[in-house]
Scaffold this motif. Structure first.
Motif, PDB file in Angstrom:
ATOM      1  N   VAL A   8       0.835  -1.204   0.000  1.00 44.72           N
ATOM      2  CA  VAL A   8       0.000   0.000   0.000  1.00 44.72           C
ATOM      3  C   VAL A   8       0.871   1.257   0.000  1.00 44.72           C
ATOM      4  O   VAL A   8       0.622   2.205  -0.761  1.00 44.72           O
ATOM      5  CB  VAL A   8      -0.975  -0.013   1.203  1.00 44.72           C
ATOM      6  N   GLY A   9       1.900   1.272   0.833  1.00 48.15           N
ATOM      7  CA  GLY A   9       2.811   2.418   0.855  1.00 48.15           C
ATOM      8  C   GLY A   9       3.480   2.631  -0.484  1.00 48.15           C
ATOM      9  O   GLY A   9       3.626   3.763  -0.961  1.00 48.15           O
ATOM     10  N   TRP A  10       3.877   1.542  -1.118  1.00 50.42           N
ATOM     11  CA  TRP A  10       4.549   1.588  -2.412  1.00 50.42           C
ATOM     12  C   TRP A  10       3.623   2.145  -3.485  1.00 50.42           C
ATOM     13  O   TRP A  10       3.993   3.016  -4.266  1.00 50.42           O
ATOM     14  CB  TRP A  10       4.986   0.188  -2.794  1.00 50.42           C
ATOM     15  N   VAL A  11       2.387   1.651  -3.516  1.00 51.91           N
ATOM     16  CA  VAL A  11       1.409   2.113  -4.513  1.00 51.91           C
ATOM     17  C   VAL A  11       1.097   3.596  -4.300  1.00 51.91           C
ATOM     18  O   VAL A  11       1.080   4.383  -5.254  1.00 51.91           O
ATOM     19  CB  VAL A  11       0.127   1.252  -4.461  1.00 51.91           C
ATOM     20  N   LEU A  12       0.839   3.982  -3.056  1.00 54.27           N
ATOM     21  CA  LEU A  12       0.544   5.389  -2.777  1.00 54.27           C
ATOM     22  C   LEU A  12       1.716   6.288  -3.155  1.00 54.27           C
ATOM     23  O   LEU A  12       1.530   7.352  -3.756  1.00 54.27           O
ATOM     24  CB  LEU A  12       0.205   5.576  -1.295  1.00 54.27           C
ATOM     25  N   ASN A  13       2.915   5.862  -2.808  1.00 52.75           N
ATOM     26  CA  ASN A  13       4.087   6.683  -3.104  1.00 52.75           C
ATOM     27  C   ASN A  13       4.333   6.777  -4.606  1.00 52.75           C
ATOM     28  O   ASN A  13       4.741   7.825  -5.110  1.00 52.75           O
ATOM     29  CB  ASN A  13       5.313   6.152  -2.380  1.00 52.75           C
ATOM     30  N   THR A  14       4.086   5.702  -5.327  1.00 53.60           N
ATOM     31  CA  THR A  14       4.229   5.741  -6.776  1.00 53.60           C
ATOM     32  C   THR A  14       3.212   6.716  -7.369  1.00 53.60           C
ATOM     33  O   THR A  14       3.543   7.496  -8.280  1.00 53.60           O
ATOM     34  CB  THR A  14       4.064   4.333  -7.378  1.00 53.60           C
ATOM     35  N   ALA A  15       2.006   6.719  -6.841  1.00 50.37           N
ATOM     36  CA  ALA A  15       0.979   7.647  -7.328  1.00 50.37           C
ATOM     37  C   ALA A  15       1.383   9.102  -7.075  1.00 50.37           C
ATOM     38  O   ALA A  15       1.258   9.954  -7.963  1.00 50.37           O
ATOM     39  CB  ALA A  15      -0.359   7.342  -6.666  1.00 50.37           C
ATOM     40  N   VAL A  16       1.896   9.380  -5.890  1.00 52.16           N
ATOM     41  CA  VAL A  16       2.344  10.744  -5.572  1.00 52.16           C
ATOM     42  C   VAL A  16       3.528  11.121  -6.465  1.00 52.16           C
ATOM     43  O   VAL A  16       3.608  12.254  -6.963  1.00 52.16           O
ATOM     44  CB  VAL A  16       2.706  10.882  -4.076  1.00 52.16           C
ATOM     45  N   GLY A  17       4.430  10.191  -6.693  1.00 52.04           N
ATOM     46  CA  GLY A  17       5.561  10.444  -7.586  1.00 52.04           C
ATOM     47  C   GLY A  17       5.113  10.750  -9.004  1.00 52.04           C
ATOM     48  O   GLY A  17       5.675  11.628  -9.677  1.00 52.04           O
ATOM     49  N   LEU A  18       4.089  10.056  -9.475  1.00 50.65           N
ATOM     50  CA  LEU A  18       3.559  10.336 -10.815  1.00 50.65           C
ATOM     51  C   LEU A  18       2.931  11.723 -10.878  1.00 50.65           C
ATOM     52  O   LEU A  18       3.054  12.420 -11.899  1.00 50.65           O
ATOM     53  CB  LEU A  18       2.550   9.259 -11.221  1.00 50.65           C
ATOM     54  N   VAL A  19       2.304  12.155  -9.794  1.00 44.12           N
ATOM     55  CA  VAL A  19       1.762  13.521  -9.735  1.00 44.12           C
ATOM     56  C   VAL A  19       2.906  14.533  -9.843  1.00 44.12           C
ATOM     57  O   VAL A  19       2.806  15.518 -10.588  1.00 44.12           O
ATOM     58  CB  VAL A  19       0.948  13.742  -8.438  1.00 44.12           C
ATOM     59  N   LEU A  20       3.995  14.287  -9.134  1.00 45.44           N
ATOM     60  CA  LEU A  20       5.152  15.187  -9.211  1.00 45.44           C
ATOM     61  C   LEU A  20       5.726  15.236 -10.625  1.00 45.44           C
ATOM     62  O   LEU A  20       6.036  16.317 -11.142  1.00 45.44           O
ATOM     63  CB  LEU A  20       6.237  14.745  -8.222  1.00 45.44           C
TER      64      LEU A  20
END
Length: 130
Positions: A8-20
């Motif tokens: 879950v942390g990995w998926v959320l962080n990947t999503a935030v990274g894609l926003v950046l």
């Protein structure tokens, strides 16, 4: 449980990274090539982690954790290089200065704070799987 927390942390962080990344591209700003390696290691590592979640293989757990560790190192390097680019003559330890500056930017801060949410449970899951 640790496997799921890491996922879950990995998926959320990947999503935030894609926003950046999307923000940088939309602003037509230069994206360092290291950012693409950072993205690739996130996606590849996530795929390996999903395979570990499905199979329980210790080899996949340690491989996914290793890729996540390289991924985090790329992210830290990007953060410090970006800070140094804007502060070439600054004194002090660049990593801590870059972290302090990040406190003023909510989305990059969220991205940085989610990194250990994936890393520590991934380490625990890899150890437990062994």
């Amino acid at each position: 449980m640790t496997t799921t927390i890491a996922l879950v942390g990995w998926v959320l962080n990947t999503a935030v990274g894609l926003v950046l990344l999307w923000r940088l591209l939309r602003a037509r700003r230069h994206v360092p090539s290291l950012a693409y390696y950072h993205l690739v290691t996130a996606v590849v590592g996530l795929g390996i982690w999903i395979a570990f979640t499905a199979t329980g293989s210790a080899l996949l757990a340690w491989t996914g954790f290793a890729v996540l560790t390289v991924h985090n190192a790329f992210g830290d390097t990007l953060m410090v290089r970006g800070w140094r680019k804007h502060n070439p003559n600054a004194k002090g330890i660049a990593y801590f200065q870059a972290c302090k500056q990040m406190m003023k930017r909510p989305v990059p801060l969220a991205h940085a704070l989610l990194a250990p949410v994936a890393w520590f449970p991934a380490l625990a899951a890899a150890v437990i799987s062994s």
